[in-house]
Structure formats: C-alpha cells, structure tokens
Design an enzyme around this catalytic site. Sequence first.
Site, PDB file in Angstrom:
ATOM      1  N   GLN A 131      -3.033  -2.935  10.319  1.00 44.69           N
ATOM      2  CA  GLN A 131      -2.574  -4.163  10.982  1.00 44.69           C
ATOM      3  C   GLN A 131      -1.285  -3.640  12.060  1.00 44.69           C
ATOM      4  O   GLN A 131      -1.641  -4.043  13.402  1.00 44.69           O
ATOM      5  CB  GLN A 131      -1.766  -5.127  10.166  1.00 44.69           C
ATOM      6  CG  GLN A 131      -1.574  -6.372  10.920  1.00 44.69           C
ATOM      7  CD  GLN A 131      -0.342  -7.412  10.349  1.00 44.69           C
ATOM      8  OE1 GLN A 131       0.237  -6.884   9.224  1.00 44.69           O
ATOM      9  NE2 GLN A 131      -0.540  -8.519  10.753  1.00 44.69           N
TER      10      GLN A 131
ATOM     11  N   ASP B 221      -6.046   8.003   9.765  1.00 45.24           N
ATOM     12  CA  ASP B 221      -6.431   6.933   8.697  1.00 45.24           C
ATOM     13  C   ASP B 221      -7.445   7.774   7.578  1.00 45.24           C
ATOM     14  O   ASP B 221      -8.188   8.351   7.895  1.00 45.24           O
ATOM     15  CB  ASP B 221      -6.909   5.685   9.392  1.00 45.24           C
ATOM     16  CG  ASP B 221      -6.971   4.574   8.389  1.00 45.24           C
ATOM     17  OD1 ASP B 221      -5.795   3.890   8.860  1.00 45.24           O
ATOM     18  OD2 ASP B 221      -7.548   4.197   7.413  1.00 45.24           O
TER      19      ASP B 221
ATOM     20  N   TYR C  63       6.000  -4.063  -4.532  1.00 45.95           N
ATOM     21  CA  TYR C  63       5.870  -3.800  -3.061  1.00 45.95           C
ATOM     22  C   TYR C  63       7.346  -3.678  -2.651  1.00 45.95           C
ATOM     23  O   TYR C  63       7.752  -2.519  -2.078  1.00 45.95           O
ATOM     24  CB  TYR C  63       5.305  -4.934  -2.260  1.00 45.95           C
ATOM     25  CG  TYR C  63       5.331  -4.729  -0.945  1.00 45.95           C
ATOM     26  CD1 TYR C  63       4.598  -3.935  -0.101  1.00 45.95           C
ATOM     27  CD2 TYR C  63       6.160  -5.625  -0.164  1.00 45.95           C
ATOM     28  CE1 TYR C  63       4.526  -3.638   1.277  1.00 45.95           C
ATOM     29  CE2 TYR C  63       6.077  -5.449   1.181  1.00 45.95           C
ATOM     30  CZ  TYR C  63       5.184  -4.617   1.930  1.00 45.95           C
ATOM     31  OH  TYR C  63       5.130  -4.742   3.464  1.00 45.95           O
TER      32      TYR C  63
HETATM   33  C1  VAH Z   1       3.444  -8.805   3.127  1.00 46.79           C
HETATM   34  N1  VAH Z   1       3.401  -8.736   5.718  1.00 46.79           N
HETATM   35  O1  VAH Z   1       3.295  -9.825   3.170  1.00 46.79           O
HETATM   36  C2  VAH Z   1       3.884  -8.009   4.428  1.00 46.79           C
HETATM   37  C3  VAH Z   1       5.268  -7.986   4.679  1.00 46.79           C
HETATM   38  C4  VAH Z   1       7.031  -9.759   5.314  1.00 46.79           C
HETATM   39  C5  VAH Z   1       6.272  -9.051   4.140  1.00 46.79           C
HETATM   40  O2  VAH Z   1       5.973  -6.675   4.458  1.00 46.79           O
HETATM   41  O3  VAH Z   1       3.162  -8.150   2.354  1.00 46.79           O
END
Ligand code: VAH
Length: 319
Positions: A12, A34, A141
Amino acid sequence: MNKILVTGALGQIGSELVVKLREIYGVDHVVAADLRSSSHEITQSGPFELLDVTNAKAMFEIANRYKVDTVIHLAALLSAVAEEKPLLAWNLNMGGLMNALEVSRELGCQFFTPSSIGSFGPSTPKDNTPQDTIQRPNTMYGVNKVSGELLCDYYFHKYGLDTRGLRLPGLISYMTPPGGGTTDYAVEIYYAAVSTGRYTSYIAKGSDMDMMYMPDALNAIIDLMEADSSLLIHRNSFNVTAMSVDPEAIAAAIRDEFPGFILDYDIDPKRQAIADSWPHSIDATAAKTEWGFHARYDLKAMTKDMLSQLSERQMLRKA
Ligand code: VAH
C-alpha cells in the site's frame, strides 16, 4: 538519502512511495524489492528485485550490489491478518525487520520503518494520546510494532545507526488498496461510494481512529528522513495524524459530494476488537516541533480528492 532500497515495494505505501522517491532522487537511485512480481509500473520504471525479507543473505546481496545508503523497510503483515496468523506475523514482521536492521548496520545505511497507532493498547490514554505513553498492545501486530520501535532505538543507541520511524494512522489512497488492516474500511468506503453508492461497514459507528491521506504520509516519510538528525529528540517512532474519524464522519463528508450515499453496518467482531484497543486520536506535537510535520489534507479535502480521482478512473475504465 541518495541510493534507496524499498522493501515491500508493491504494498500500500511502497507502490506510491517508490514512484515519488524516483521523481525526487532519480529512477536509478531507488531499488524496489518485493516478494512477488507484478506488472505494476514500478517493476518496469526502474530497478526491481524479487526479495523475501526473511532471507537475510538475499537482502544483503541486493543492498550491497546496488550500494544503497538508505533502507526503507515496509514489508509487513497488517493488523487483521497478523491476528489470524500470529506466528507468520512474528516471523515475517520481526524477522524481516531484524534482517533489514542488520543489513543497514553492516552497510552503514540510514533506516526507516513504519510503526503504527496499533502500537498502542487498551491501557494507553485514548484521547490525544501522548508521544511518550503506555504501550501494552493486545494484538500480535501491536506487539510487533512496539518490539520494532524498541529494536530500532536499540540499533540507534548501540550502533549509532540512523533509525527513524512514524506511528502511522490508517492510510487512505486511491492507488493501491491496503490488504488485511483494521482501518481498510476507510478506503473501501470511497471505492463503494463511487461504484455502488452504498457501503456496509465492519467497523461500528463511534469508533474514532486516526487517518491520513497518502500524499501526506509520503511527505511525512521523506521529511522525517531528510530532517537534521541533531534536531530529533525522538526516533522510533513519531506520532503523526491528519484527522480522527469514525464511519459516520466519513459518510457525512462523502454525502457533501454524493448526497444519496448510504452507509449501513455489519460489524466484524474481530476487527472491531482491534479497533477498540487503539486510541481515538493521537497527539503529533513532537513530530511538529522536532521536524516540522504537517498534514495538508483534512477529511473534507481528502474526500473531495478521493472521490474525484476514483470517479475519473471509473469513467476511464468504462470508456
Ligand atoms: C492496519 N492500517 O489497519 C493498518 C495500520 C493504523 C493501523 O497500521 O492494520
């Protein structure tokens, strides 16, 4: 920055950042890498290499062959996918980052990698979230992002590596759609507005989250990388934001342009839980004072541009 390696170049951010960097620094000065190949223009318009970022040797070989002095490491899984595949997320997000840091240390490169509003968690103050605050995320994450911030600061302090980072909010763009993030709804809603005039949101009404239009994010990355190192009190990573919005606010802005737009809801509990663990709005004062961060697009300006760009593309496709 003179000779730059961008990993995750077809993602992205990468697919737009590479184009912009090639405009500024010269086509041959930006090596795009990539895992997959595609017919995307950046694979044709300048150096492109296939690279699995978990392969340390391959990354070193490419960086060394092109004699890069800057590594912009973007390859990573986003939040919703990371939550579905936590082991893969750890191996890819952390393994890739470690390899990119090591390559940069060995070759003496300047280094950038994005953090995220996902680096905050339920115990973080939700409103006007400070630059320096509690970071105890409850998603894989988020764990990756906080660990990444710490690792980048470690390399800065231990090895003097010039590491810099941004805690990016949800990014909105008409070029390359995101894949597997929690904030993806804020991109999908514009595509849907143009194609069908209605959107079903998986994120609930009232879930305010920070967002930013892609041109502002690209400028922020470049401005931070070009900033005078001695002025940076913080490094990894700076809060940056352009707006704090929920689906209703975006829909209202869309209705200013497309009055008949319809928004309804079918909440995805998994992505909603991730959104609920993130701040409502973050404070970007440190980025503003230390290196002059500013965002040009607010919700209104971004919506106008998104809808006109997407409408134009739709017309071209039909023609
Ligand atoms: C996500 N767009 O939704 C990413 C981001 C702001 C969050 O890191 O995982």
